[in-house]
Scaffold this motif. Structure first.
Motif, PDB file in Angstrom:
ATOM      1  N   VAL A 146       1.221   5.341  -2.731  1.00 13.81           N
ATOM      2  CA  VAL A 146       0.406   4.586  -3.694  1.00 13.81           C
ATOM      3  C   VAL A 146       1.226   4.289  -4.944  1.00 13.81           C
ATOM      4  N   ALA A 147       1.904   5.302  -5.465  1.00 13.65           N
ATOM      5  CA  ALA A 147       2.698   5.126  -6.685  1.00 13.65           C
ATOM      6  C   ALA A 147       3.836   4.132  -6.470  1.00 13.65           C
ATOM      7  N   GLU A 148       4.425   4.136  -5.266  1.00 13.38           N
ATOM      8  CA  GLU A 148       5.545   3.246  -4.964  1.00 13.38           C
ATOM      9  C   GLU A 148       5.102   1.792  -4.826  1.00 13.38           C
ATOM     10  N   MET A 149       3.907   1.565  -4.259  1.00 13.96           N
ATOM     11  CA  MET A 149       3.562   0.224  -3.799  1.00 13.96           C
ATOM     12  C   MET A 149       2.479  -0.496  -4.599  1.00 13.96           C
ATOM     13  N   ALA A 150       1.524   0.236  -5.142  1.00 13.45           N
ATOM     14  CA  ALA A 150       0.286  -0.393  -5.610  1.00 13.45           C
ATOM     15  C   ALA A 150       0.402  -1.004  -6.996  1.00 13.45           C
ATOM     16  N   ASP A 151      -0.350  -2.082  -7.217  1.00  9.78           N
ATOM     17  CA  ASP A 151      -0.591  -2.618  -8.555  1.00  9.78           C
ATOM     18  C   ASP A 151      -1.875  -2.019  -9.124  1.00  9.78           C
ATOM     19  N   ARG A 152      -2.845  -1.827  -8.225  1.00 12.93           N
ATOM     20  CA  ARG A 152      -4.157  -1.331  -8.637  1.00 12.93           C
ATOM     21  C   ARG A 152      -4.657  -0.392  -7.551  1.00 12.93           C
ATOM     22  N   VAL A 153      -5.480   0.582  -7.935  1.00 14.63           N
ATOM     23  CA  VAL A 153      -5.906   1.622  -6.996  1.00 14.63           C
ATOM     24  C   VAL A 153      -7.415   1.799  -7.050  1.00 14.63           C
ATOM     25  N   ILE A 154      -8.008   1.914  -5.858  1.00 10.16           N
ATOM     26  CA  ILE A 154      -9.407   2.324  -5.722  1.00 10.16           C
ATOM     27  C   ILE A 154      -9.401   3.697  -5.052  1.00 10.16           C
ATOM     28  N   VAL A 155     -10.090   4.653  -5.632  1.00 12.06           N
ATOM     29  CA  VAL A 155     -10.224   5.989  -5.047  1.00 12.06           C
ATOM     30  C   VAL A 155     -11.633   6.120  -4.487  1.00 12.06           C
ATOM     31  N   MET A 156     -11.730   6.506  -3.206  1.00  7.65           N
ATOM     32  CA  MET A 156     -13.032   6.624  -2.549  1.00  7.65           C
ATOM     33  C   MET A 156     -13.301   8.068  -2.119  1.00  7.65           C
ATOM     34  N   LYS A 157     -14.563   8.404  -2.148  1.00 11.05           N
ATOM     35  CA  LYS A 157     -15.023   9.712  -1.666  1.00 11.05           C
ATOM     36  C   LYS A 157     -16.404   9.539  -1.063  1.00 11.05           C
ATOM     37  N   ALA A 158     -16.575  10.019   0.175  1.00 13.63           N
ATOM     38  CA  ALA A 158     -17.865   9.994   0.859  1.00 13.63           C
ATOM     39  C   ALA A 158     -18.494   8.604   0.842  1.00 13.63           C
ATOM     40  N   GLY A 159     -17.668   7.576   1.058  1.00  9.85           N
ATOM     41  CA  GLY A 159     -18.181   6.222   1.179  1.00  9.85           C
ATOM     42  C   GLY A 159     -18.396   5.483  -0.116  1.00  9.85           C
ATOM     43  N   ARG A 160     -18.125   6.107  -1.235  1.00  9.06           N
ATOM     44  CA  ARG A 160     -18.341   5.467  -2.540  1.00  9.06           C
ATOM     45  C   ARG A 160     -17.045   5.395  -3.333  1.00  9.06           C
ATOM     46  N   MET A 161     -16.939   4.369  -4.168  1.00  6.02           N
ATOM     47  CA  MET A 161     -15.819   4.277  -5.091  1.00  6.02           C
ATOM     48  C   MET A 161     -16.078   5.218  -6.259  1.00  6.02           C
ATOM     49  N   VAL A 162     -15.102   6.099  -6.532  1.00  3.73           N
ATOM     50  CA  VAL A 162     -15.269   7.015  -7.663  1.00  3.73           C
ATOM     51  C   VAL A 162     -14.429   6.593  -8.858  1.00  3.73           C
ATOM     52  N   GLU A 163     -13.396   5.743  -8.600  1.00  3.50           N
ATOM     53  CA  GLU A 163     -12.567   5.290  -9.707  1.00  3.50           C
ATOM     54  C   GLU A 163     -11.760   4.076  -9.271  1.00  3.50           C
ATOM     55  N   GLU A 164     -11.560   3.135 -10.203  1.00  5.48           N
ATOM     56  CA  GLU A 164     -10.684   1.986 -10.002  1.00  5.48           C
ATOM     57  C   GLU A 164      -9.861   1.800 -11.267  1.00  5.48           C
ATOM     58  N   ALA A 165      -8.525   1.636 -11.095  1.00  8.94           N
ATOM     59  CA  ALA A 165      -7.664   1.533 -12.272  1.00  8.94           C
ATOM     60  C   ALA A 165      -6.311   0.966 -11.883  1.00  8.94           C
ATOM     61  N   PRO A 166      -5.589   0.376 -12.854  1.00 13.81           N
ATOM     62  CA  PRO A 166      -4.181   0.038 -12.605  1.00 13.81           C
ATOM     63  C   PRO A 166      -3.424   1.307 -12.243  1.00 13.81           C
ATOM     64  N   VAL A 167      -2.387   1.171 -11.413  1.00 20.50           N
ATOM     65  CA  VAL A 167      -1.725   2.349 -10.863  1.00 20.50           C
ATOM     66  C   VAL A 167      -1.153   3.254 -11.946  1.00 20.50           C
ATOM     67  N   ALA A 168      -0.587   2.687 -13.007  1.00 23.97           N
ATOM     68  CA  ALA A 168       0.019   3.515 -14.056  1.00 23.97           C
ATOM     69  C   ALA A 168      -1.032   4.375 -14.746  1.00 23.97           C
ATOM     70  N   ARG A 169      -2.191   3.785 -15.051  1.00 27.81           N
ATOM     71  CA  ARG A 169      -3.225   4.568 -15.740  1.00 27.81           C
ATOM     72  C   ARG A 169      -3.832   5.616 -14.823  1.00 27.81           C
ATOM     73  N   LEU A 170      -3.974   5.294 -13.541  1.00 26.07           N
ATOM     74  CA  LEU A 170      -4.575   6.264 -12.631  1.00 26.07           C
ATOM     75  C   LEU A 170      -3.748   7.539 -12.575  1.00 26.07           C
ATOM     76  N   PHE A 171      -2.420   7.407 -12.577  1.00 28.52           N
ATOM     77  CA  PHE A 171      -1.567   8.594 -12.460  1.00 28.52           C
ATOM     78  C   PHE A 171      -1.396   9.318 -13.792  1.00 28.52           C
ATOM     79  N   THR A 172      -1.501   8.606 -14.895  1.00 31.87           N
ATOM     80  CA  THR A 172      -1.294   9.262 -16.192  1.00 31.87           C
ATOM     81  C   THR A 172      -2.598   9.759 -16.804  1.00 31.87           C
ATOM     82  N   ALA A 173      -3.710   9.063 -16.542  1.00 35.16           N
ATOM     83  CA  ALA A 173      -4.982   9.452 -17.161  1.00 35.16           C
ATOM     84  C   ALA A 173      -6.149   9.209 -16.217  1.00 35.16           C
TER      85      ALA A 173
END
Length: 580
Positions: free
Chosen positions: A230-257
């Motif tokens: 994800v860190a190598e490839m993505a511009d933006r990330v969606i994190v899913m759990k149990a069928g729902r989106m729990v977070e969406e963010a640009p890749v840099a912000r997702l890993f730092t905050a």
């Protein structure tokens, strides 16, 4: 969201828009949602990663977009999937078939199950092209060769005549990419495209996807549980759990905050390279290998004579100390698993192998076999589906005539973090991580001196993987057993191993402590392996891995002869010894 501008300078319309998507499965109690109220957009030239553990709904989302949900049990029960102005969710199958592969294409995790084994690569590529475009067979063949050339397959004309089983895993995945991109789709869905690949092949495939995206402007949905990818490839990330989106963010912000607790736990579980060495006090070896050679004959001709040998293991020597973890790393086909088979007497070998002071042979006594146990990569394939978990764990005790097998099985279940109330369940009633715990319990039943873990965590989600690794370390501290840990995941090895040996073409090319091998690699092959490891840090993206010139060496024709055909760097006992 990535801001992509069109040629007029305004904001570009999304290539794909998913609005309030809900996918449900029909059960006896009614419809049960697998994906709930999911919304996102995808722009031209953007890479959107969808991350999460197994069962989070990642792959179901991709199958919904492709129109490949298994009817009638699973279907879209709400929402909209718009490819430009076309609502894919509302299209009948006949119309969806025209779009699938042409405007939206998909790369699956396991190319061997996605390619037809009875058709050549060329036949499958030309069939895909002619299914969507009215071109002649000759023109389709020319375009297929061009596609294979684009994905950097050597000798593309020859590959056209080969069957999938004649290609390596990395080559098959390149064929899948060529097939997916031959028609220049607007959207490419890559569902765990590198999970089963070696670290160097994984890096090459990711570099290839990046290059082709840059050339074609294709939008990519990358589905993975590997946060390094994800860190190598993505511009933006969606994190899913149990069928729902729990977070969406640009890749840099997702890993730092990361904001969501689940995302924070997911990132905390990612194995990282560069940690401190595990204490490794001097101890007597449980197992020793001295100048071990394993070769498999290839027979041919009318008289079935030996015409060649596969040089699987060539003059390998090392010790596995009591209470420590010795790791073997390297790419597929380097001989790691063959060494494991030789250690348990399942592969004929030359040289000497001893376990607990006794020589290992193909006819080794049952008492010695009890000293070495294995934990395999796929727990579902390792457990008999017709037997209860209690019977599976107790079976080694029954075979060796030991008393109180059922009570011992209950104790082992508790030791690996499961309940003795689950003894009467069957393997399919457990999750993947729980099944691997059951395999570990079974391996511990006879109190072995050595446990061989052969890719035992490579198929697990990152959080489950972390749990199993902690369990292995805890059991080692409690019981004092030694591990031979076989893996192609360098970050996982860096987490658990005391000593590491790097294998290439059947030989060990570098060996030392974890800090020596990973912190200051000396052999060029080791350096290449470490350079290829994806780092869970979007600020540390590396340039493409340099391509090696010439043909890949084969174990049928290894370079040189004898024990010195590859340079060995051994840093045991504080000394560095390099053999030419």
């Amino acid at each position: 969201m990535t801001d992509l501008q069109n040629i007029t300078g305004g904001e570009q319309a999304p290539v794909l828009t998913v609005q309030h998507l809900t996918v449900s499965v029909r059960t006896e109690g009614g419809l049960r949602p697998l994906v709930q109220d999911l919304s996102f957009t995808l722009n031209r030239g953007e890479t959107l990663a969808i991350a999460g553990e197994s069962g989070s709904g990642k792959s179901i989302t991709s199958l919904a977009i492709m129109g490949l949900l298994p009817p009638p049990a699973v279907r879209i029960t709400g929402g909209r999937i718009a490819l430009g102005a076309t609502d894919l969710a509302a299209l009948p199958e006949a119309q969806m078939r025209k779009i699938r592969g042409d405007r939206v294409a998909m790369i699956f995790q396991e190319p061997m199950t996605s390619l037809n084994p009875v058709l050549t690569v060329g036949a499958q590529l030309t069939e895909a092209i002619r299914a969507h475009e009215p071109v002649s067979r000759a023109e389709a063949k020319a375009r297929a060769i061009k596609a294979l050339t684009a994905v950097r397959l050597s000798q593309p004309e020859r590959r056209m005549t080969q069957f999938p089983h004649e290609l390596s895993g990395g080559m098959r995945q390149r064929v899948m990419i060529a097939m997916a991109l031959a028609l220049r789709p607007e959207v490419l869905i890559a569902d765990e495209p590198t999970t089963a690949l070696d670290v160097t092949v994984q890096r090459e495939v990711l570099d290839l996807l990046r290059d082709l995206q840059r050339e074609m402007g294709t939008a990519i949905i990358l589905i993975t549980h590997d946060m390094g990818v994800v860190a190598e490839m993505a511009d933006r990330v969606i994190v899913m759990k149990a069928g729902r989106m729990v977070e969406e963010a640009p890749v840099a912000r997702l890993f730092t905050a990361p904001k969501a607790d689940y995302t924070q736990k997911l990132l905390a579980a990612v194995p990282r390279m560069g940690g401190p060495d595990r204490p490794a006090p001097m101890a007597a070896p449980v197992a020793s290998l001295r100048d071990v050679v394993v070769r498999f004959p290839i027979r041919g001709g009318m008289l079935s004579r030996v015409v060649q040998n596969v040089h699987a293991v060539e003059h390998v020597s090392f010790d596995i100390p009591q209470g420590q973890t010795f790791a073997l790393v390297g790419e597929s086909g380097c001989g790691k698993s063959t060494i494991a088979k030789a250690l348990v007497g399942l592969a004929p070998h030359q040289g000497q192998i001893t376990v607990a002071g006794q020589t290992v042979t193909e006819t080794m006594p049952r008492a010695l076999r009890a000293q070495v146990q294995m934990v395999f990569q796929d727990p579902m394939a390792a457990l008999d589906p017709r037997m209860t978990v209690g019977d599976l764990i107790a079976e080694p005790l029954v075979i060796h005539g030991l008393p109180h097998a059922r009570d011992r099985a209950a104790d082992l279940m508790a030791r690996v973090g499961l309940s003795k109330d689950q003894l009467d369940r069957y393997p399919h009633e457990f999750s993947g991580g729980q099944r691997q715990r059951i395999c570990i319990a079974r391996a511990l039943a006879l109190n072995p001196r050595l446990v061989i873990a052969d890719e035992s965590v490579s198929a697990l989600d990152v959080s489950v993987q972390a749990q199993v690794l902690r369990l292995l370390q805890q059991l080692q501290d409690e019981m004092g057993m030694a591990y031979l840990f076989i893996s192609h995941d360098m970050a996982v090895v860096d987490t658990i191993a005391s000593r590491v040996a790097v294998m290439h073409l059947g030989q060990i090319v570098e060996m030392g402590t974890r800090a020596q091998v990973f912190g200051n690699p000396q052999h060029p092959y080791t350096q290449r392996l470490i350079e290829a490891v994806p780092q869970p840090d979007p600020t540390a993206r590396r340039p493409p891995l340099p391509r090696l010139a010439g043909e890949v060496p084969s174990p049928l024709h290894p370079p040189g002869q004898g024990p010195a055909r590859l340079r060995l760097i051994d840093r045991g006992a504080g000394h560095l010894v390099a053999e030419a």
